[in-house]
Design a protein around this motif. Structure first.
Motif, PDB file in Angstrom:
ATOM      1  N   PHE A  20      -3.741  -4.921  -8.612  1.00 20.92           N
ATOM      2  CA  PHE A  20      -3.139  -6.515  -8.082  1.00 20.92           C
ATOM      3  C   PHE A  20      -2.161  -6.621  -6.594  1.00 20.92           C
ATOM      4  N   ASN A  24      -2.791  -8.035  -3.168  1.00 25.26           N
ATOM      5  CA  ASN A  24      -2.028  -8.987  -2.733  1.00 25.26           C
ATOM      6  C   ASN A  24      -1.997  -9.282  -1.041  1.00 25.26           C
ATOM      7  N   VAL A 261       0.745  -8.043 -14.723  1.00 30.44           N
ATOM      8  CA  VAL A 261      -0.369  -8.587 -13.630  1.00 30.44           C
ATOM      9  C   VAL A 261       0.377 -10.539 -13.567  1.00 30.44           C
ATOM     10  N   PHE A 326      -5.565 -14.086  -9.819  1.00 30.03           N
ATOM     11  CA  PHE A 326      -5.458 -12.782  -9.722  1.00 30.03           C
ATOM     12  C   PHE A 326      -7.492 -12.194  -9.540  1.00 30.03           C
ATOM     13  N   THR A 329      -7.868 -12.355  -5.791  1.00 29.88           N
ATOM     14  CA  THR A 329      -7.019 -11.001  -5.332  1.00 29.88           C
ATOM     15  C   THR A 329      -7.916 -10.494  -5.811  1.00 29.88           C
TER      16      THR A 329
END
Length: 339
Positions: A20, A24, A261, A326, A329
């Motif tokens: 992540f 991102n 996360v 999430f 991403t």
């Protein structure tokens, strides 16, 4: 764009947190540091991170190995309990457990030279007010850095700390969450530091009140439905169903909690959580069932005590919005395309 150092112990959701943070577009991942914790020895922890970044196509990101043991710790048998957790599940899951925290293959590259603590100190001091330190495992590296270099207190932008529990029962003892319990002396140093921080407890991660934030088989199917050439989604679909099933059957949760996360996401979306006002949080370090218990000073005690009011504790989570972030991403790994 938020600049972070991510400190991990490479348990299942740490893998997702590394992926992540590496993809991102709101995050610049300055480096990953590793600490012994729920996944086992520092060599295993570090190899998992290196392999994860290779899968992500991000071998450019530094990976520094850190503390190979806690400052004090607990008994050897107790410290190894999370690593051998799957033995309690063998009758139910059998060979499927081979995909739960397996030994890491030899990585394509070696860790970056230099200890994690030295990397944290140098990166933060070279970029005062710019770096957020995110800890998703035991806080040993963070504590050692704060002890070694007092100037970190004024140079860190903030800390995001995964750990503790208040309303939700502990996952290592009835009173204690694993990350804090694994090195409570380190956690006390971190929580006592005069650095702005958000503490992300089990209450907003591993509790069915925030079920909408948990990864389920349906969510994995959603990821697969839009993936054509996405090696990260393929890995998640291969590895994480067993995590979903274990957390459903052993911990009575609706899916796999995404603690790590969530903590990373707060670097750029702090409004995902509601928090307390800044207060003093401390840790029980005495032996016994309460070792590692996180205690919040909420201002209604008759006896004197307390310390720096620098910790905001997460109390609520917009789980649905988080999970969509999430998924979006992970979709950026399609054909290696990261925005």
């Amino acid at each position: 764009m938020q600049r972070i150092i991510l400190d991990v112990d490479s348990a299942g959701d740490d893998i997702l947190a590394v992926l992540f943070a590496a993809a991102n577009p709101n995050i610049k991942l300055e480096g990953v540091t590793t600490v012994t914790g729920a996944a086992g020895p520092i060599e295993q922890v570090t190899a998992v991170v290196l392999n994860t970044l290779s899968l992500a196509g991000r071998d450019d990101i530094p990976v520094h190995a850190g503390a190979w043991r806690p400052i004090v710790g607990n008994s050897k048998a107790d410290m190894q309990a999370p690593v051998h957790f799957e033995k309690r599940l063998s009758a139910r899951f059998g060979d499927r457990l081979k995909k739960f925290n397996p030994p890491a293959p030899t990585p394509k590259r070696a860790p970056t030279p230099g200890h994690a603590v030295d990397f944290i100190i140098k990166t933060v001091l070279d970029n005062p007010g710019e770096i957020t330190l995110v800890t998703t495992g035991p806080t040993t590296n963070a504590a050692m850095a704060l002890l070694q270099e007092p100037r970190l207190v004024g140079a860190l932008k903030q800390m995001l700390v995964l750990g503790g529990n208040f309303a939700t029962p502990g996952n290592i003892t009835p009173l204690s969450e694993y990350n804090i319990w694994a090195d409570p002396e380190a956690a006390r140093i971190v929580l006592n530091a005069e650095v702005p921080k958000i503490l992300v407890p089990l209450d907003i991660c591993e509790d069915n009140r925030v079920a909408s934030s948990m990864l389920t088989r349906d969510d994995i199917a959603d990821l697969q439905a839009v993936a054509i050439q996405n090696p990260v989604v393929a890995m998640i679909a291969d590895i994480f169903p067993i995590y979903v099933d274990i957390w459903r059957e052993f911990f009575d949760l609706v899916g796999f909690p995404m603690d790590d996360v969530i903590t990373v996401a707060l670097a750029f979306a702090p409004d995902l959580v509601t928090t307390t006002k800044p207060l003093f949080a401390d840790v029980v370090i005495e032996k016994g069932v309460a070792r590692g218990q996180t205690v919040a000073y909420r201002g209604r005690q008759l006896l004197p005590g307390g310390g720096p009011e620098t910790t905001r504790i997460g109390e609520g989570l917009d789980g649905k919005r988080f999970l969509q972030i999430f998924k979006d991403t992970m979709a950026l790994y399609e054909r290696g395309d990261r925005a």
